[in-house]
Every structure is written in C-alpha cells, then in structure tokens.
Design a protein around this motif. Structure first.
Motif, mmCIF file in Angstrom:
data_model
loop_
_atom_site.group_PDB
_atom_site.id
_atom_site.type_symbol
_atom_site.label_atom_id
_atom_site.label_comp_id
_atom_site.label_asym_id
_atom_site.label_seq_id
_atom_site.Cartn_x
_atom_site.Cartn_y
_atom_site.Cartn_z
ATOM 1 N N GLN A 1 0.833 -1.213 0.000
ATOM 2 C CA GLN A 1 0.000 0.000 0.000
ATOM 3 C C GLN A 1 0.866 1.262 0.000
ATOM 4 O O GLN A 1 0.363 2.367 0.180
ATOM 5 C CB GLN A 1 -0.939 0.057 1.226
ATOM 6 C CG GLN A 1 -1.654 -1.219 1.591
ATOM 7 C CD GLN A 1 -2.417 -1.837 0.433
ATOM 8 O OE1 GLN A 1 -3.192 -1.150 -0.233
ATOM 9 N NE2 GLN A 1 -2.181 -3.116 0.186
ATOM 10 N N GLU B 1 -5.955 -8.238 7.724
ATOM 11 C CA GLU B 1 -6.037 -7.285 6.614
ATOM 12 C C GLU B 1 -7.234 -6.338 6.790
ATOM 13 O O GLU B 1 -7.125 -5.141 6.519
ATOM 14 C CB GLU B 1 -6.148 -8.055 5.285
ATOM 15 C CG GLU B 1 -6.068 -7.168 4.076
ATOM 16 C CD GLU B 1 -6.149 -7.953 2.760
ATOM 17 O OE1 GLU B 1 -5.529 -9.038 2.668
ATOM 18 O OE2 GLU B 1 -6.849 -7.486 1.843
ATOM 19 N N LYS C 1 -6.874 -2.289 6.922
ATOM 20 C CA LYS C 1 -7.593 -1.377 6.012
ATOM 21 C C LYS C 1 -8.252 -0.252 6.809
ATOM 22 O O LYS C 1 -8.200 0.913 6.420
ATOM 23 C CB LYS C 1 -8.667 -2.144 5.219
ATOM 24 C CG LYS C 1 -8.092 -2.899 4.030
ATOM 25 C CD LYS C 1 -9.186 -3.625 3.266
ATOM 26 C CE LYS C 1 -8.579 -4.418 2.106
ATOM 27 N NZ LYS C 1 -9.425 -5.531 1.650
#
Ligand code: Z5A
Length: 216
Positions: free
Chosen positions: A34, A207, A211
């Motif tokens: 990311q 995850e 996020k």
C-alpha cells in the motif's frame, strides 16, 4: 490521542506459537504494497543492547535461578533502549512500527504468570514509556496445546533449543493466557484474532483491521 508522532505503532501479542512472527511479516508485506514504510521489530530485543538482554532472559541454563524482579527489570531495561533507539525515532519519521510483543506481554507473563504486582509493572511502564501506547494490538488467540505444538514443530524444524520460558508448567501459561484475555476485554485498542483457524482466515482478519487503520 496524546502521542506526538505521525507514525503508527502496532503490536502483535499472544501465547507462544500463535503466529505472531508469521503474521507480522504478512502485515508488513501488505502495508508495503500500500506504499507504507514499515519497520518490523520485536521485544525483548530490537537493538544490539536489547538483544543482549533478550539472550539472558531466554537462556534456559544459568548458574543461578533468575529472580522474578530481575526478570521484570531486564524486560523494561531492554524496552527503554528499544523505545529510545528504535521505536520513537521510527514513529517520528512517520513509519509504521510493527512490534512482536510489547508491554502487554510484561503484564501477562511477569504480572499474571509470575504473580508480580500489576501496580509495580504500571509504575515501570510509566517511567519507561510515558504516554506512548500502541495504536492497535492484534491479540492472536489459540488453545494452549495448539500454540505449543506449532511452536515445537517450528523449533524442531529449525533445530532450536527450548528457552527458559518454555520450561514453565502449563499452569503458568494458563495464567498468561488469562492475563491477555483480561487486557483485551478492558481496552478497545485490541483486535482479537482467532489464530486456531487456517492461516488464510487469520490473515483476512488482520487485513480487514489494517484497512480500517489505513483509512483512519
Ligand atoms: N516475554 C516476557 O516474559 N515478557 C515480556 O515483556 C516480553 C516477552 C516482551 C520470547 O518471546 C519470550 O519472551 C516469550 C515471552 C517472554 N516466551 N514465551 N513463551 P517470543 O515472541 O520470541 O517467543 P514465542 O512467544 O515463543 O513466539 P514464537 O514461538 O516465536 O511463536 P509465534 O511467533 O507466535 O508463532 P510463529 O513462529 O509465527 O508460528 C509458529 C508455527 O506455527 C510456524 O511454523 C508457523 O508456520 C505455524 N503457524 C502459524 N499460524 C498458523 C496457522 N494459522 N495455521 C497453521 N500453522 C500456523
């Protein structure tokens, strides 16, 4: 939050063999994808001096029995070095710091496990870390027998010897587990992850939280 850094401080906690090392690598990889700058570190350890202290803490055979208070003070001595030499500078640079164990482990192992007064641990915590708390803590939870079997399987494959904590009786690890449960039920900082599920499920759950953290 009263912290003065721009980075994120994420810790991974739980009993032995629950997958902290495995999933910290996963989280770092995902965050880097990311575009984030990530530092992986661990406690006790993370600097040359703190790793020297770790070796003494984990060494199974000393010429004398390590006193519980000595153990506690060594853990915090390593943490003072680690915080000031590694963690605080990385957070000030705006990095994501992913740390394999932190002060929750001290409360669980030295507090609940050894039976040292939680008030003494709190005093040392204040002295060493002031108002610095993790932004988020993943607590990986699995039945003791499963975690121990996984840890032993990994250690056997790597040819590692048993460390000083691994020589403890099951009742010690049960108290440690209760300590983590108490901590997690008392603070919203924790994300409890079912570590007994297949790795893909564990990593899906991690995850999802990453996020949320990225978006916040
Ligand atoms: N300690 C303390 O007393 N006070 C403190 O303040 C601090 C620490 C900070 C060292 O910790 C000791 O220090 C620790 C407490 C004390 N002692 N104990 N017990 P450590 O973190 O270095 O050691 P550890 O807790 O024993 O961790 P570990 O054995 O390295 O386990 P792990 O990192 O949680 O698990 P892993 O290595 O990622 O996974 C183990 C194996 O299981 C491996 O082969 C994986 O591939 C496998 N695995 C992981 N997840 C799965 C799933 N979901 N399915 C199947 N297989 C899996």
């Amino acid at each position: 939050m009263s912290q003065t850094h721009s980075g994120r401080f994420i810790t991974f906690e739980g009993g032995e063999g629950v997958g902290k090392s495995t999933n910290i690598e996963f989280a770092a990889h995902w965050l880097r994808e990311q575009g984030q700058t990530v530092l992986i570190t661990r406690e006790p350890g993370g600097t040359v001096i703190a790793e020297t202290i770790r070796n003494q803490l984990l060494k199974a055979h000393h010429a004398e029995v390590m006193d519980d208070m000595t153990e506690l003070l060594l853990v915090f001595a390593a943490r003072a070095q680690h915080l000031n030499a590694v963690i605080r500078p990385a957070l000030a640079r705006g990095e994501w710091v992913l740390c394999d164990r932190f002060t929750d482990s001290t409360i669980a192992y030295q507090g609940y496990g050894r039976g040292l007064p939680l008030a003494h641990i709190e005093q040392l915590k204040q002295l060493v870390q002031g108002n610095l708390e993790p932004d988020c803590t993943f607590l990986l939870e699995a039945p003791l027998a499963l975690g121990m079997a996984r840890a032993r399987g990994r250690a056997d494959a790597a040819g590692d010897e048993i460390d000083r904590f691994e020589t403890e009786q099951i009742a010690f690890f049960e108290r440690v587990q209760q300590g983590f449960q108490q901590l997690a039920s008392a603070s919203t900082r924790f994300r409890r992850i079912d570590a007994s599920q297949a790795l893909a499920g564990v990593q899906h759950d991690i995850e999802c939280t990453l996020k949320e953290l990225l978006a916040s």
